[in-house]
Structure formats: structure tokens, C-alpha cells
Design an enzyme around this catalytic site. Sequence first.
Site, PDB file in Angstrom:
ATOM      1  N   GLY A  53       1.166  -1.023   0.254  1.00  0.00           N
ATOM      2  CA  GLY A  53       0.397  -0.242  -0.003  1.00  0.00           C
ATOM      3  C   GLY A  53       0.902   1.560   0.181  1.00  0.00           C
ATOM      4  CB  CYS A  80       5.401  -4.066  -0.142  1.00  0.00           C
ATOM      5  SG  CYS A  80       5.471  -2.935  -0.100  1.00  0.00           S
ATOM      6  CE1 TYR A  81       1.502   0.592   5.509  1.00  0.00           C
ATOM      7  CE2 TYR A  81       0.282  -1.039   5.806  1.00  0.00           C
ATOM      8  CZ  TYR A  81       0.239   0.668   6.560  1.00  0.00           C
ATOM      9  OH  TYR A  81      -0.514   1.340   7.004  1.00  0.00           O
ATOM     10  CG  HIS A 171       5.855  -6.080  -4.389  1.00  0.00           C
ATOM     11  ND1 HIS A 171       3.853  -5.620  -3.609  1.00  0.00           N
ATOM     12  CD2 HIS A 171       6.096  -4.708  -3.861  1.00  0.00           C
ATOM     13  CE1 HIS A 171       4.235  -4.430  -3.188  1.00  0.00           C
ATOM     14  NE2 HIS A 171       5.613  -3.490  -3.472  1.00  0.00           N
ATOM     15  CD  GLU A 173       2.288  -8.346  -5.248  1.00  0.00           C
ATOM     16  OE1 GLU A 173       1.840  -7.268  -5.123  1.00  0.00           O
ATOM     17  OE2 GLU A 173       3.255  -9.160  -4.452  1.00  0.00           O
ATOM     18  CB  SER A 225     -21.856  -7.195 -25.266  1.00  0.00           C
ATOM     19  OG  SER A 225     -21.099  -8.274 -24.975  1.00  0.00           O
ATOM     20  N   GLY A 226     -21.717 -10.248 -27.233  1.00  0.00           N
ATOM     21  CA  GLY A 226     -20.926 -11.179 -28.118  1.00  0.00           C
ATOM     22  C   GLY A 226     -19.408 -11.026 -27.440  1.00  0.00           C
ATOM     23  CB  VAL A 228     -14.964 -12.834 -23.618  1.00  0.00           C
ATOM     24  CG1 VAL A 228     -14.809 -13.923 -22.848  1.00  0.00           C
ATOM     25  CG2 VAL A 228     -13.930 -12.800 -24.688  1.00  0.00           C
ATOM     26  CG  ASP A 229     -16.491 -10.154 -19.572  1.00  0.00           C
ATOM     27  OD1 ASP A 229     -15.903 -11.644 -19.057  1.00  0.00           O
ATOM     28  OD2 ASP A 229     -16.052  -9.069 -18.795  1.00  0.00           O
ATOM     29  CE  LYS A 371     -12.047 -10.654 -21.013  1.00  0.00           C
ATOM     30  NZ  LYS A 371     -13.712 -10.065 -20.534  1.00  0.00           N
TER      31      LYS A 371
END
Length: 515
Positions: A53, A80-81, A171, A173, A225-226, A228-229, A371
Amino acid sequence: MEKILILDFGSQYTQLIARRVRDAEVFSELHPWDMSEEDIRAFKPSGIILSGGPNSVYEDETPKAPAVVFTLGVPVLGICYGMQTMAAQLGGTVETGHAREFGYAEILSSGDSPLLRGIEDKENGVLDVWMSHGDKVTALPDGFRVLCSNDSTPIAGMADESRHFYALQFHPEVTHTKQGTAIISRFVHDICGCGRDWTMPHYIDEAVAHIREQVGDEEVILGLSGGVDSSVAAALLQRAIGSQLTCIFVDNGLLRLNESEQVMAMFADNLGVKVDRVDASEKFLSELAGVSDPEAKRKIIGREFVHVFQKEAESMPNAKWLAQGTIYPDVIESAGSKTKKAHTIKSHHNVGGLPDTLHLKLLEPLRELFKDEVRELGVALGLPREMVYRHPFPGPGLGVRILGEVKKEYADLLRRADAIFIEELRASGWYEKTSQAFVVFLPVKSVGVMGDGRTYEWVVALRAVETQDFMTALWAELPHALLAKVSNRIINEVRGINRVVYDVSGKPPATIEWE
């Protein structure tokens, strides 16, 4: 199901922590740093991660981890923080560093901790990591020892192994920390004792059962909508409730070439989904006439979609649910944008409520997924890989890839030019190498020569980028021969365009889309 709780202190990398944990096939959720003790206990985490953070722990009213984090009896990892607040809250000291570290760094691991044992990039326990800090821990809390260090940061990692508390100043990640995935996997599997039960087949079974329980015998409508989601949401709902689902597909005149037909063929013909197709292209284009401001165009497109959708929904009196393709980053970012704890981001039209006039309950079958997980789910549900893994397409469609005023003439030219670009990228193998590629219509004309005659026609720009997270991006260095072929085809096959240019701007300073 075993779960990791991630408490967010405002780092731009916090979502990456959740992604890395899920990559290790362990479910994770991200919540604000001041999550209540009651909610933390109800979550029943197998372990807790404290994110980075922007604050300093010695500031007034600085964020702190809830006290229950250190009394719950589960392993804790501070990053980190998160390391600094762990140290300060448990009796250590954090001070402003004389030498700040931002970017690549090397650290030396002691190599004898459950977290880092056997993990190294070079001989003798040297790790390549990514640092982003000014403050540092200068005195350990009682019971802790140093795990790793370098000259600038003598305490780059610490642990109280009797309580299973670990902390890292770097970090793990981010991809710049080469062994970051291994470190996070070590924490969730070896230290927290989590199994590998966050897999897509397991998720599908749970999601289908949950949808059936939630919906019962009521009917559901979904705005298709066409993209992906919404496409994956439709496929999942079809698997769960079959004929109880009706999709409304609105053709706003701003779709890609033949997209309307392709969506109908995929869902109505191949998957047996009930799809109500509405051609509202004239309405959308008439409302956009004379409008050139990008935000104004977005609002008009969003408003008209709601109007069309509401009108169609009124013809389905038995529908009790509205399904949306909301995904987990939408939920995180919209929640964060409503609180001072977040230093980002944006709000999303499909998060946080529905128009009262719809009188429908909200169903969001993908709201727990990132995603890449949505794409994996789509393939598992039988959607074609080329559709599930195609490049992102903006919600307003070609409306924000036509600079300035939107006209049908411009949209028709852009559709054909864009289709040629994507076709050639696929044929050359570059489509999979780029993260996003498209054509932009420029509202300017240039002089050209065709067949010994003068032309005065439109200009389009090609855009292709490479990125991992879409927060930053590099322009893709497409081969000159490929660019030449695309340009030649567009100019020869799309009457009305006589000049093609290539965008070599990165993000930042530019954005990926032009509007």
C-alpha cells in the site's frame, strides 16, 4: 473449500496477489484492510495475506490490520506495507529509509525457512526480486528472525515460525520477481496446508448447482453483447437452467464485421440458447449524430442500450432475473472506487444495482472469476477457443474507434478494414502474440493516387500492443512485410480509404484505445 483471505491496503498490485493464489489452484478473495472481525471469522480463511500500500505506518490514522488477524491462529503473509504494519503492530520498528528501492533488486535468502527454502535464482540463495518501498523495518518484533536481506534493506523478509507469521519487503506477486509464483505456492500449500481444489471442472459443478438453487423454476434474461464475459455467462446459464434462459442481443450498428450473424449462429444454432435479436442500429446512429465528445458518445450508447433492453424485457413478464457478465475485477474496482481506501480506479455500469423500472433480481454467475478464469470456463463449456480468446472489444464498440462523430459510412469502412487486419494477424501467427489489435478510423482525408488519378479519401490507423495486465503496454513490433500486406489489402479492398498508418505509442503516455 479452503480459502485465502487477502486484505487490501491499496497497492496497485493487490489483484495480482489474488491471481497468483488462484494460479496455485487455491480460492482467494480480496477485501478492504478494515474488514470486521466478525466477517473475517465468518470467512474462515486457511491463511491471510496483507497486501502492499502507499501509506507509512508511522503516519496518523494509518491503515492497520485487524487485531484478529494475529490471534486467529492461521498463517499470515505480509507483503511490502503488509510487512511493515505487521512489524509495527507486533512491536517492531519501521522507519523512513535513507536509500529507497524501486524496481529490480537482488536479495540473499538464509535458505532455512519453510517459505524460501530451496528457492533461488542464483547460487548461494540469491533471489531476483521487485522492490517498491521507501520505508523499511529496522527492528524485529519479539519472536521474529530475518529471512533475507541486501545492503539497502537489511530486513527484506522476516518470520515468526512458531506462529506461522511471514513477511516480505519485496513483491512476489509481480512477474519481475522470478520465483514469486513458487513463493506464493509455498505459502498457500506448505504453510497454510491448502489443497488444489480451485479447478474449472470443480467450479462448473458448484456454479451450476448454485444457479439452480438460486433461480429455482423462474426465468432469466441476459443482455448478450457477443463479448467474452456475456458469452460465457450465457453458456454457463444454459448449462444450468436451459430453456429458462432468454438472451437479448442488441445490434447497435457498432459491432464488428458479421458479428451479429456469428453470435446468432453460435448461441441459437449451436448451443440451443433462446436469443431475441434486436436491430437497433438506426436508433443508435441517429442518437450519435453530431456528437464528437468520447464521453458523451459512451453515455449515449449506454443509455440507448438500457432503453432497448428495457423495452424488450417488458415483453417477458415471467422473467424474474437479469443476468450480467460481471467479473471479479469489476466488483473489486467498483467497490474500491466508492471508498477512500482505494487509490484507483473506475466504476462499471454493470456493478452495484439495476434500474428500478426493471423490477428484476440480479444474477451474476461470473462475479468470482478473473478474466483468464472466465476464458478457461468458456472453453470448458464448449465455446470455440478462437471466440473465447479473442482480443478485448470495448463496450461502446466501434463508437470509440471512430474518432469524432459516428456515421454509418465510417462504421462500414472501419468494419471491413478491421476484419482485414485481424485476418492477416491470424494468418501470420501474430494474433496470439499480441494482446489487443484493431483499426481506428480517423476523421481526416488525405490525397492519394490510384490508377493515375487523384484521390481524396479517409485515413485509418492500425493499433497492436503487447501487455500482461493492460495497465501498461508496449506497441507490438509487427514485421514490416505484414504491415505492408495489411496496408495494401485495406487500400485495395476498402473503397474510400487511401492511407494506412501504424501507431507506435506505448501506454503510458498513450492509452490502448484512442478514445
